[in-house]
Write a protein that holds these residues in place. Structure first.
Motif, PDB file in Angstrom:
ATOM      1  N   ILE A  40       0.827  -1.215   0.000  1.00 15.77           N
ATOM      2  CA  ILE A  40       0.000   0.000   0.000  1.00 15.77           C
ATOM      3  C   ILE A  40       0.854   1.255   0.000  1.00 15.77           C
ATOM      4  O   ILE A  40       1.886   1.319   0.671  1.00 15.77           O
ATOM      5  CB  ILE A  40      -0.936  -0.019   1.231  1.00 15.77           C
ATOM      6  CG1 ILE A  40      -1.933  -1.178   1.068  1.00 15.77           C
ATOM      7  CG2 ILE A  40      -1.669   1.310   1.405  1.00 15.77           C
ATOM      8  CD1 ILE A  40      -2.752  -1.457   2.298  1.00 15.77           C
ATOM      9  N   ASP A 108       6.191   3.076  -1.604  1.00 17.55           N
ATOM     10  CA  ASP A 108       5.867   1.992  -0.676  1.00 17.55           C
ATOM     11  C   ASP A 108       5.749   2.470   0.761  1.00 17.55           C
ATOM     12  O   ASP A 108       4.950   1.931   1.528  1.00 17.55           O
ATOM     13  CB  ASP A 108       6.966   0.916  -0.769  1.00 17.55           C
ATOM     14  CG  ASP A 108       6.409  -0.485  -0.623  1.00 17.55           C
ATOM     15  OD1 ASP A 108       5.190  -0.622  -0.429  1.00 17.55           O
ATOM     16  OD2 ASP A 108       7.202  -1.439  -0.719  1.00 17.55           O
ATOM     17  N   MET A 109       6.546   3.471   1.152  1.00 21.64           N
ATOM     18  CA  MET A 109       6.494   3.858   2.575  1.00 21.64           C
ATOM     19  C   MET A 109       6.366   5.362   2.805  1.00 21.64           C
ATOM     20  O   MET A 109       6.376   5.798   3.951  1.00 21.64           O
ATOM     21  CB  MET A 109       7.648   3.257   3.385  1.00 21.64           C
ATOM     22  CG  MET A 109       9.054   3.552   2.994  1.00 21.64           C
ATOM     23  SD  MET A 109       9.561   5.262   3.160  1.00 21.64           S
ATOM     24  CE  MET A 109       9.594   5.435   4.941  1.00 21.64           C
ATOM     25  N   GLN A 195       5.618  -3.629   5.241  1.00 27.37           N
ATOM     26  CA  GLN A 195       5.129  -2.328   4.764  1.00 27.37           C
ATOM     27  C   GLN A 195       5.871  -1.878   3.508  1.00 27.37           C
ATOM     28  O   GLN A 195       5.412  -0.983   2.816  1.00 27.37           O
ATOM     29  CB  GLN A 195       5.329  -1.260   5.848  1.00 27.37           C
ATOM     30  CG  GLN A 195       4.522  -1.463   7.118  1.00 27.37           C
ATOM     31  CD  GLN A 195       5.237  -2.353   8.125  1.00 27.37           C
ATOM     32  OE1 GLN A 195       6.194  -3.064   7.809  1.00 27.37           O
ATOM     33  NE2 GLN A 195       4.765  -2.335   9.360  1.00 27.37           N
TER      34      GLN A 195
HETATM   35 MN    MN Z   1       3.685   0.179   1.740  1.00 31.45          MN
END
Ligand code: MN
Ligand code: NAD
Length: 498
Positions: A40, A108-109, A195
């Motif tokens: 996410i 991504d983060m 994550q």
């Molecule tokens: Mn992520």
């Protein structure tokens, strides 16, 4: 790339392709179970791709591949010059793909793509290069045993190194572990944080393209409680290098005791103090760096200077400087080069930060920030937040928040500042601002921290070890010392007729 506009980055992000499969034995493969989880983007909430949700079975396969590679010597006994050449080829490939690597971590983060493109991605190339160069330059020892005995004291690779990494610097944390472990001749099984697994998967693909043989560098994404635990408990993993929270670092020590006594190298949390003395001449620079020290990477930095101790006579003026800097660093789209701060890694972390902030509003003096915000109604963003006059025992000053939240605590004497700074379960890093040389040296000597930065914050280089004291763990990344983690001392005695 450094002149890209917001639109340029957005269009490049839109055309990016993701690798979500595990990388085992030189190939991208699905998890044996076929399961996947969503990767996410915390700035938008959008699902980027599906990632293989690996479990014990996948870890077993990766470790077996690493073991087979280690035993037949395809990497562990490759001529040093050849091994170095492969790693230097990987350095070239990272540099050729810098833009992609930066985008993967940013999407991504949530970190600023500009930071990822100027710090994280070039850093990865640099650290691989630094360790590649050690391969044919680090010598072993001969003990002074005298005639008739030749005692060789060598550093030899351990075998299969497991690495479990966090999400705050996904590519660089993977690099810090893998570059040193691979340079030393080991096979590696890396479990990136759930994550942010995407850059490590691409790194493994680039490593294969560079000529790292099959089975030598495996990346197995999945959840900590399943895949991370399986790696920690594995009977055929020789060493486990961990970066993450103190609680999980302690678990890895237990996994080792419950399994095969593998070496465990924890690099864990921090609550780093920053001490500003009134005799610091350039308080503007000190304020610039104090703000950078807590707001860089959204405060998601293990060594973030989250406790600011300021001598009382300059405290109010210093806090005013900080407020101005914080207000100029409001979060924005990580893909916009004009943004000064990006998104928090995920919903859970954002809520955790906001719990500290809401409690803090009742117990300390909020002077700026303190709100969660959205962009276009979406995303995980927290304002740069400063609490003044924080009681030393307040959780704001005790606990690792891992977000853009600074606690300011006044002090009246050098001794008091040092005592408060050291009164923490953590000991990762510390900073001191003073133009009094004796004080700088004296205070640095007394601070219990792996790195003390004087008149700067977060000083860091491939040339110096990075890691902590106390419950910040005892693993050291970077520098030649990191190679000690991934090698065993081996003595070979040879008798000869003198
Ligand atoms: Mn992520
Ligand atoms: P975390 O400890 O939750 O997770 C780190 C890694 O451990 C992830 O890959 C995760 O999947 C895995 N993991 C989680 N639970 C596990 C379990 N039960 N068994 C096995 N593996 C498990 O930490 P995080 O939230 O990802 O990262 C933030 C933390 O990392 C902070 O505490 C920060 O200070 C620390 N950190 C330290 C350094 C350092 O060098 N000292 C650097 C970066 C981050």
């Amino acid at each position: 790339m450094l002149d890209y506009t917001h639109e340029d980055w957005k269009s490049r992000a839109a055309s990016l392709s993701f690798r979500g499969q595990a990388f085992v034995d030189g190939k991208f493969v699905d998890a044996v179970s076929g399961k996947t989880f969503d990767s996410i983007n915390p700035a938008t909430g959008a699902v980027l791709t599906q990632v293989a949700e690996c479990d014990e079975e996948d870890i077993n396969r990766a470790v077996a591949a690493g073991r087979a590679a280690f035993e037949d010597g395809r990497w562990s006994r490759m001529a040093p010059g050849d091994r170095k050449a492969v790693m230097l080829k990987l350095v070239d490939l990272i540099r050729d793909n810098l833009e992609e690597m930066a985008l993967l971590d940013s999407l991504d983060m949530g970190k600023l793509v500009t930071d990822a493109a100027t710090i994280d991605a070039p850093g990865s190339a640099h650290f691989f290069q630094w360790y590649a160069e050690t391969i044919d330059k680090v010598y072993d020892e001969v003990a002074p045993t005298g005639p008739g005995d030749l005692a060789l004291v060598k550093r030899v690779p351990l075998g299969v190194v497991g690495a479990v990494t966090p999400w705050n610097f996904p590519l660089d944390m993977a690099t810090w572990k893998a570059a040193a472990a691979l340079a030393a001749g080991n096979s590696v099984v890396l479990k990136p944080a759930e994550q942010s697994p995407l850059s490590a998967l691409r790194l493994a693909e680039l490593a294969a393209e560079a000529g790292v043989p099959d089975g030598v560098f495996n990346v197995v994404p999945g959840f900590g409680v399943v895949a991370g635990k399986a790696l920690g408990l594995h009977m055929d993993v020789d060493c486990l290098a961990f970066t993450g929270s103190t609680a999980i670092g302690k678990m890895f020590m237990q996994y080792s005791g419950q399994s095969n006594l593998k070496q465990v190298w924890p690099e864990t949390g921090g609550k780093s103090p920053n001490l500003v003395f009134a005799d610091c001449e350039d308080l503007d620079s000190a304020a610039d760096m104090a703000a950078f020290g807590i707001f860089f990477n959204q405060g998601e930095v293990c060594s973030a200077n989250s406790r600011l101790y300021v001598e009382r006579s300059v405290k109010d003026a210093f806090v005013d400087k900080l407020i101005a800097r914080a207000q100029a660093m409001q979060p924005g789209d990580p893909l916009d080069p004009a943004s000064k701060m990006g998104a928090i890694v995920d919903e859970k972390q954002t809520q955790g930060i906001m719990r500290f902030v809401e409690e803090g509003k009742k117990t300390a003096n909020l002077v700026t920030g303190g709100e969660r915000i959205t962009l276009d109604g979406k995303g995980c963003f927290v304002q740069p937040t400063i609490f003044d006059d924080v009681d030393h025992d307040n959780p704001l000053a005790r606990d690792e928040i891992f977000g853009p939240v600074l606690s300011v605590i006044p002090f009246d004497s050098e001794d008091q500042a040092v005592t408060m700074a050291n009164d923490s379960v953590y000991g990762l890093a510390a900073s001191v601002w003073t133009d009094n040389l004796s004080r700088a040296c004296r205070v640095s000597d007394k601070l219990m921290a792996g790195t003390v930065s004087v008149n700067t914050v977060d000083a860091l280089s491939a040339m110096t070890p990075f890691g902590g004291m106390k419950q910040s763990g005892f693993g050291r990344d970077l520098s030649l010392h990191s190679l000690e983690k991934y090698t065993a001392l081996k003595t070979t005695w040879i008798k000869y007729k003198a």
